[in-house]
Write a protein that holds these residues in place. Structure first.
Motif, PDB file in Angstrom:
ATOM      1  N   SER A 120       0.822  -1.214   0.000  1.00  0.00           N
ATOM      2  CA  SER A 120       0.000   0.000   0.000  1.00  0.00           C
ATOM      3  C   SER A 120       0.858   1.267   0.000  1.00  0.00           C
ATOM      4  CB  SER A 120      -0.956  -0.004   1.186  1.00  0.00           C
ATOM      5  OG  SER A 120      -0.254   0.079   2.398  1.00  0.00           O
ATOM      6  N   ILE A 146      -5.675   4.883  -2.998  1.00  0.00           N
ATOM      7  CA  ILE A 146      -5.951   3.457  -3.124  1.00  0.00           C
ATOM      8  C   ILE A 146      -5.365   2.684  -1.941  1.00  0.00           C
ATOM      9  CG2 ILE A 146      -5.475   1.430  -4.588  1.00  0.00           C
ATOM     10  CD1 ILE A 146      -7.445   3.293  -5.811  1.00  0.00           C
ATOM     11  N   ASN A 149      -7.743   1.110   0.340  1.00  0.00           N
ATOM     12  CA  ASN A 149      -8.395  -0.070  -0.256  1.00  0.00           C
ATOM     13  C   ASN A 149      -7.502  -1.298  -0.106  1.00  0.00           C
ATOM     14  OD1 ASN A 149      -9.760   2.193  -1.188  1.00  0.00           O
ATOM     15  ND2 ASN A 149     -10.404   1.174  -3.069  1.00  0.00           N
ATOM     16  N   LEU A 150      -6.201  -1.089  -0.377  1.00  0.00           N
ATOM     17  CA  LEU A 150      -5.279  -2.209  -0.233  1.00  0.00           C
ATOM     18  C   LEU A 150      -5.231  -2.681   1.219  1.00  0.00           C
ATOM     19  CD1 LEU A 150      -2.271  -1.269  -2.521  1.00  0.00           C
ATOM     20  CD2 LEU A 150      -3.550  -3.391  -2.600  1.00  0.00           C
ATOM     21  N   GLY A 153      -8.284  -4.673   1.797  1.00  0.00           N
ATOM     22  CA  GLY A 153      -8.133  -5.974   1.129  1.00  0.00           C
ATOM     23  C   GLY A 153      -7.218  -6.891   1.923  1.00  0.00           C
ATOM     24  N   TYR A 215     -14.844  -2.105   2.550  1.00  0.00           N
ATOM     25  CA  TYR A 215     -14.213  -2.359   1.253  1.00  0.00           C
ATOM     26  C   TYR A 215     -15.186  -2.057   0.116  1.00  0.00           C
ATOM     27  CZ  TYR A 215     -11.331  -4.714  -2.218  1.00  0.00           C
ATOM     28  OH  TYR A 215     -10.551  -4.985  -3.316  1.00  0.00           O
ATOM     29  N   ALA A 219     -14.694   0.540  -2.679  1.00  0.00           N
ATOM     30  CA  ALA A 219     -14.432   0.043  -4.028  1.00  0.00           C
ATOM     31  C   ALA A 219     -15.593   0.331  -4.976  1.00  0.00           C
ATOM     32  CB  ALA A 219     -14.148  -1.458  -3.986  1.00  0.00           C
ATOM     33  N   PHE A 573      -7.620  -9.874  -5.284  1.00  0.00           N
ATOM     34  CA  PHE A 573      -7.898  -8.672  -4.497  1.00  0.00           C
ATOM     35  C   PHE A 573      -7.064  -7.488  -4.962  1.00  0.00           C
ATOM     36  CE2 PHE A 573     -10.294 -11.230  -1.570  1.00  0.00           C
ATOM     37  CZ  PHE A 573     -11.226 -10.329  -1.085  1.00  0.00           C
ATOM     38  N   THR A 577      -8.519  -3.948  -6.325  1.00  0.00           N
ATOM     39  CA  THR A 577      -8.190  -2.790  -5.506  1.00  0.00           C
ATOM     40  C   THR A 577      -7.427  -1.701  -6.234  1.00  0.00           C
ATOM     41  OG1 THR A 577      -8.047  -4.312  -3.665  1.00  0.00           O
ATOM     42  CG2 THR A 577      -7.154  -2.139  -3.301  1.00  0.00           C
ATOM     43  N   TYR A 589     -15.965   3.012 -10.390  1.00  0.00           N
ATOM     44  CA  TYR A 589     -14.761   2.257 -10.098  1.00  0.00           C
ATOM     45  C   TYR A 589     -14.281   1.476 -11.305  1.00  0.00           C
ATOM     46  CZ  TYR A 589     -11.531  -0.490  -7.395  1.00  0.00           C
ATOM     47  OH  TYR A 589     -10.404  -1.071  -6.910  1.00  0.00           O
TER      48      TYR A 589
END
Lengths: 810, 94
Positions: A120, A146, A149-150, A153, A215, A219, A573, A577, A589
């Motif tokens: 990330s 992002i 998001n990582l 995930g 998430y 996302a 994932f 992501t 997205y």
């Protein structure tokens, strides 16, 4: 040379042996420990003097967050479960865990999840809002990169790993204990792991549901946490329902180690051991009803405040029992102050300080004043580093001779302890005095008066961090040239010390038996490791060839599928992501489809390989298995998994109720979600349950045609269900339901979508079963797989039984 | 009784209950509607678990195991609602 290298790589990448996996867990968690420690030292450098510029605000926030996440999820529990993997089967007299390949998969999911959280940093920015991920800071408005998001995930992947691990350990400890080893006779370490697993099983599904909602919000632009009806209060509830038990999840294994190490070096049994176990159970139960004390500031009223004050004070009482027991064990004992004993004693001392300062926070008045200050930072570091990490390092010294067959340098280890203990207190004690300094600030001005205490903390941090270099150097050197340890260098009483160091691949030639008086009896036959094939060349391992004779046996029990499945999930994932949000409100997205496709293809290939692989697991009969004596291992594992699923869907449904109760308006039945669609899907799914049970009945009766027709019917009904669902989704999505009814649409799409994924997974199983049934399987008394499939399929049906009235009828 | 017949009877009850759920709104008042619907859903779930998942024929320890999970999930939901009721002023209605 190259051949040997390939063989070594293959052993470690494909291993399913619990001892190998234990070692992998320990090494990987120590790697993350170093990474988290370096982040911490950089933060301490930044805070050492006022107005410092080592880190800017953004980077500081990222370091704080990733440090916390790494320590809590990727260091503390995995470090402990490295020992649990290696030691628990040896202590309870099992040859391995119940599901060796699942165990390997747990490890690889853990590793790849850790890679993802570190990645990330390279995708815009790492998560930067604290490990608690408080809403609404997690919305795109405040966290547009992002990286978060990582992070989410990565958390999903590690919770999957933990759930698999929990199921595995629970079945192993309930079903595979050596004859005569009743639960009441287990030492404290296995008990602590057993109780930890229970907590994991109930706490982590809640967290998985919370992170899943987060998430999907991030996302796909849904509205659970960006709406005022959900928002911060919903996150607080689902997060802290997990978050407080998590404190004990990371602490209990260390307490278990302490409870094994101190009696060994004091040469006395643990005083009142049954009361200690009772105290652990009590603390675990109460830990699930104290989460509200993390939310005093949300202002939920006097009665609830009082309730949580009482439960928070109550949860401290069992720990008093444990500490008194340890003190009584030490009283008048001729203690051998080896490094393992020093670290565990130090852990107890630091834990007492951390525990007492925690009780202060049960007071609403004090909590209002101290919340979010360095006092809280000091408190939980005394628990998590002082109690947990110090205890775990004690465990590392304690079991190092067993794992490697070599002794470490005792003098260097004692110096390591002295510097660690002094450094720790110089680091964290000043933070108790920083009562008015907010946590997670990147710098401060000189007029605050915080400079001296911060400087002291930084000096302590470097002493503590530097001391760990001694640990790594000592262990590395000892591994290469330490003197042989022999089987039992500490005169330990638990079963692992009766085996050679390191133990053979299969652990026991014959499963030992525990007598009523506590003595252990061994047979003399040759044991077999788990694996895909068993040649004739298996010999009893040579315990004199320290560390080497062991690896020769490891051609057995290898499987490539666990690592491949974990890698498939990782790239899936990653693909979901790392695509960029094109439009922030609502988020449009763009996932990175090539990676997603690769993940799906690789996942399907490895799933097929996994299911077709001939991998035998030796289940010994006549083992101790109360209270699940008549339940086969696999069935218990599936039911345990379904128990976790109950919590997971319970939280999803709870989140729906939460936002629905808080929302001023909600569409009346039939206006958005067509009742006839819901009714049709209910009929279809109920009918599929009938065909699934008929498939089992046909298999039992040896009726091949009936089996094929029933399975094909189940599959066709699954397709019909998803077809109707997909049509409904398409109609609602293209009709702009997210604009008209954002919150109802959010709860509907997430909950029914998660259920739909479960239906799809069941259909994949049905395809596999159908293919095998056509080949003639399951009609010759081998129908147990059909029963396992049915358990899952009917559970999916039960979930829908609740979703139908909730979304379509009320 | 032949188990296949038993499965068919359970199936018929499940379908019947679903039919009742759909037609219930015109019979009872809206205040008890949600409770009754959830009650019917619970009986359907119990029937599926008892007969299709064979929980009725498994050792009692397994049933306790599953019920424990349901109790904890319910605990989370109910305590969250206790809190939510105190927060109703934030939202104006609940």
């Amino acid at each position: 040379m190259a051949e040997r290298l390939v063989a070594t790589a293959k052993r470690w990448l494909y291993t399913t042996n619990h001892k190998d996996i234990g070692i992998l867990y320990i090494i990987t968690s120590l790697f993350f420990f170093v990474a988290a420690g370096l982040l911490a030292l950089t933060m301490r450098s930044q805070l050492s003097v006022p107005n410092n510029t080592v880190l800017n605000d953004e980077i500081f926030n990222q370091f704080v967050t990733v440090h916390g996440l790494l320590m809590i999820f990727w260091v503390l529990s995995p470090f402990a479960f490295g020992f649990a993997n290696y030691i628990i089967p040896l202590q309870i007299g099992a040859r391995d865990l119940a599901f060796p390949r699942l165990n390997a998969m747990s490890y690889w999911f853990y590793l790849f999840s850790g890679v993802m959280i570190i990645l990330s940093f390279f995708f815009g920015a790492a998560p930067d809002l604290g490990w608690t991920f408080y809403s609404p800071q997690t919305s795109f408005e405040f966290a547009p990169t992002i990286g978060l998001n990582l992070g989410a995930g990565a958390l999903i992947l590690i919770v999957v790993s933990i759930t698999m691990s929990s199921v595995n350990f629970l079945v192993t400890m309930f079903k595979m204990r050596a004859p005569g080893l009743k639960l009441s006779r287990m030492s404290l370490f296995p008990w602590s792991i057993l109780i930890t697993i229970f907590m994991m099983l109930y706490a982590f599904p809640s967290f998985l549901a919370a992170v899943l909602l987060l998430y999907v919000d991030r996302a796909f632009g849904t509205f659970y946490f960006s709406s005022i009806q959900g928002g911060s209060l919903l996150w607080d509830n689902v997060f802290w329902f997990f978050g407080h038990p998590e404190v004990y999840i990371v602490l209990f294994p260390a307490l278990g180690i302490i409870g094994d190490v101190i009696p060994t070096f004091a040469r006395r049994p643990l005083y009142g051991s049954k009361y200690v176990i009772g105290a652990l159970v009590a603390a675990a139960v109460i830990s699930f009803i104290v989460w509200g004390h993390h939310m005093f500031l949300t202002g939920y009223g006097v009665i609830t405040d009082k309730l949580y004050t009482v439960t928070t004070v109550a949860v401290s009482l069992p720990f008093d029992v444990i500490v008194i027991s340890l003190i009584e064990t030490l009283a008048m004992a001729k203690l051998r102050l080896k490094a393992a004993a020093l670290f565990t004693l130090g852990a107890v001392a630091l834990f007492i300080i951390g525990g007492i300062t925690g009780v202060y926070l049960a007071s609403v008045a004090l909590d209002y004043a101290l919340r979010g200050t360095y006092f809280v930072v000091a408190h939980f570091h005394y628990i998590m580093v002082g109690g947990s990490i110090m205890g775990l390092i004690g465990g590392l010294y304690y079991w190092f001779p067993k794992i490697t067959g070599r002794m470490y340098n005792e003098s260097m280890a004692r110096i390591h302890f002295v510097f660690s203990f002094i450094g720790f207190n110089i680091l964290y004690f000043p933070m108790f005095l920083l009562l008015d300094m907010p946590r997670r600030i990147a710098t401060y001005t000189p007029d605050t008066g915080w400079g001296l205490l911060n400087f002291s903390a930084t000096v302590g941090g470097f002493i503590f961090g530097g001391a760990q270099l001694l640990l790594f150097y000592n262990l590395y050197r000892s591994l290469r040239s330490g003197p042989p340890s022999g089987p039992n260098p500490w005169n330990g009483w638990t079963l692992e010390w009766a085996l050679p160091s390191p133990p053979p691949a299969h652990d026991f030639d014959t499963i030992p038996t525990f007598s009523d008086d506590g003595t252990i009896h061994f047979g003399s036959s040759i044991g077999l490791p788990n694996g895909s094939s068993h040649g004739d060349g298996i010999t009893k391992p040579d315990s004199s060839s320290i560390g080497h004779g062991y690896s020769a046996l490891h051609a057995e029990g290898l499987s490539p599928w666990p690592i491949l499945m974990a890698f498939a999930a990782f790239i899936f994932f990653l693909g979901l992501t790392i695509g960029k949000p094109a439009n922030p409100q609502p988020v449009s997205y763009q996932p990175f489809w090539p990676l997603i496709a690769d993940g799906v293809i690789l996942g399907l290939i490895s799933l097929l390989g996994y299911s077709r692989e001939r991998f035998t697991v030796h289940e010994d009969s006549h083992v101790e298995s109360w209270p699940f004596r008549q339940v086969p291992n696999m069935k218990l594992g599936i039911w345990t998994f379904l128990g976790a699923e109950v919590i997971f869907f319970g939280v999803l449904i709870g989140a729906y109720f939460f936002v629905r109760t808080a929302a001023p308006t909600w569409p009346t039945p039939g206006t958005v979600f067509e009742i006839r669609n819901g009714f049709a899907m209910t009929l279809v799914l109920l009918t599929s349950s009938l065909t699934a049970i008929m498939a089992l009945a046909s298999g039992r009766a040896g009726n091949r045609n009936g089996l094929i027709v029933s399975l094909a019917g189940t599959l066709a009904l699954g397709v019909a269900f998803l077809y109707i669902k997909a049509g409904e989704w398409f109609t609602l999505g293209s009709g702009g339901v997210f604009n008209s009814y954002p919150l109802p649409a959010t709860s509907y799409f997430i909950t029914t979508g998660t259920h739909g994924v479960h239906v799809f997974a069941g259909m994949c199983m049905a395809v596999y079963l159908l293919a095998n049934a056509i080949k003639g399987k399951y009609v010759n008394g081998d129908h147990v797989t059909l029963e396992h499939f049915g358990l899952y399929w009917h559970f999916v049906d039960i979930v829908w039984v609740f979703l139908f009235p909730l979304f379509y009828l009320i | 009784m032949n188990t296949n017949y038993l499965y068919l009877i359970i199936f018929a009850i499940l379908i019947g209950e679903t039919d009742i759920e759909v037609n219930l709104s015109s019979i009872i008042s809206s205040t008890t509607y949600v409770t009754v619907l959830l009650g019917i859903a619970a009986t359907k779930a119990i029937l599926i678990a008892m007969y299709y998942q064979h929980l009725k024929y498994e050792p009692r320890s397994l049933s306790v195991w599953i019920i424990l999970g349901i109790v904890i999930a319910s605990l989370l939901m109910s305590l969250s609602f206790v809190q939510l009721s105190y927060h109703s002023f934030h939202y104006g209605s609940s």
